[in-house]
Every structure is written in structure tokens, then in C-alpha cells.
Design an enzyme around this catalytic site. Structure first.
Site, PDB file in Angstrom:
ATOM      1  N   ASP A  82     -28.714  24.494  23.226  1.00 58.40           N
ATOM      2  CA  ASP A  82     -27.054  24.236  22.787  1.00 58.40           C
ATOM      3  C   ASP A  82     -26.956  24.176  21.749  1.00 58.40           C
ATOM      4  O   ASP A  82     -27.047  23.123  20.765  1.00 58.40           O
ATOM      5  CB  ASP A  82     -26.571  22.733  23.819  1.00 58.40           C
ATOM      6  CG  ASP A  82     -27.223  23.146  25.377  1.00 58.40           C
ATOM      7  OD1 ASP A  82     -26.891  23.940  26.015  1.00 58.40           O
ATOM      8  OD2 ASP A  82     -26.807  21.954  25.358  1.00 58.40           O
ATOM      9  N   ASP A 112     -24.163  28.219  29.453  1.00 58.26           N
ATOM     10  CA  ASP A 112     -24.025  27.037  30.523  1.00 58.26           C
ATOM     11  C   ASP A 112     -22.529  27.315  30.766  1.00 58.26           C
ATOM     12  O   ASP A 112     -22.193  27.009  32.192  1.00 58.26           O
ATOM     13  CB  ASP A 112     -23.677  26.168  29.873  1.00 58.26           C
ATOM     14  CG  ASP A 112     -24.789  25.553  29.511  1.00 58.26           C
ATOM     15  OD1 ASP A 112     -26.094  25.623  30.176  1.00 58.26           O
ATOM     16  OD2 ASP A 112     -25.075  24.484  28.212  1.00 58.26           O
TER      17      ASP A 112
END
Length: 155
Positions: free
Chosen positions: A113, A132
């Protein structure tokens, strides 16, 4: 169903290319953070070993199996129930994002991330990635654009 394949393929590629560019070429893995348009957009390296925002740290193999299982269920479901191109597109986006995160877990043992956004004096401590966003957008699209239309009751 070709919409599912191409949307999924494009989403998977966009996710993996963005991760490669930011994590490896910009060396975010070593630097840890890069201010892009502070505070609105920053790159903050986070290795997510859990589910969402690192919550529920369980085995990566369980999470890989879960993502593949849910993706398979979505594909079967949209094949049976999906009647519009937008439903197929939503399914493809969701599955492409899920498989992008699966590949991260296989390669790194965690999901890479790096996107961090804050605004209006509120500092967001969490990071996310293109996959995501795709999973969220695909799921939202499936909720909105699938299912039977119920007739309105006559007055």
C-alpha cells in the site's frame, strides 16, 4: 463476459504497474514516504499483512484462498445474474483488484500500500493502493447495477 476479462486485466495491470513504479522505481520501499501534493496526496509505504488497514492479521495463505474464492464466486454470480455491460465491468474491476493484491501476497508476503490522502486538517494514517480502489468501486458497481428492478406499487 469479455468485459469482465478486459476490465479485470486492465485493472490488474494498472495496479501492478503503479506498485512497480512507486515502490521500486521511486524507491518508496527504502524512502518510506514521498510528498506528492501535501497533504492531499502522499506516498507512504505500508506493508499490509492483514485484511483492511492491517486489521485481523491472519495467514497470508488464508487471505490468498479467500480472495480467490470470492473472485470465483463473483465471476460465477455475474455470469448467471449480470445482464448489463456495467455489471460485467464492475465484476472485472473487482476481480482484477483482488488478484493484484493476491499477487502482492505471493511475491512479498503482504500487500504493498502506498497512497495516502489527507484533507482539511485531518491527517489520515492509512495507506491504500489502486487494487483497493478497484475492489471498492467494483463492489459498489455490483451493488448498484445488478439485481432485479422491483416495480413500484401503484397508488
Amino acid at each position: 463476459m469479455r468485459w469482465v476479462f478486459w476490465a479485470g486485466f486492465a485493472t490488474f495491470l494498472a495496479d501492478q504497474i503503479s506498485k512497480y513504479l512507486v515502490v521500486h522505481l521511486l524507491d518508496l520501499k527504502r524512502l518510506g514516504e514521498i510528498d506528492v501534493i501535501p497533504p492531499y496526496l502522499n506516498f507512504r509505504m505500508a506493508w499490509n499483512e492483514g485484511i483492511n488497514f492491517g486489521i485481523l492479521d491472519v495467514s497470508r495463505w488464508f487471505l490468498i484462498a479467500l480472495a480467490i474464492g470470492i473472485s470465483t464466486w463473483v465471476l460465477v454470480w455475474v455470469y448467471k445474474e449480470g445482464k448489463t455491460q456495467i455489471a460485467y465491468l464492475s465484476a472485472g474491476i473487482l476481480v482484477g483488484g483482488a488478484l493484484g493484491n493476491v499477487l502482492d501476497r505471493l511475491l512479498y508476503g503482504a500487500v504493498a500500500d502506498f497512497l495516502n490522502m489527507s484533507c482539511c486538517g485531518i491527517e489520515n494514517p492509512y495507506a491504500f493502493n489502486v487494487a483497493d480502489i478497484a475492489i471498492f468501486a467494483g463492489a459498489l458497481g455490483l451493488v448498484i447495477f445488478t439485481g432485479e428492478k422491483k416495480p413500484r406499487d401503484a397508488p
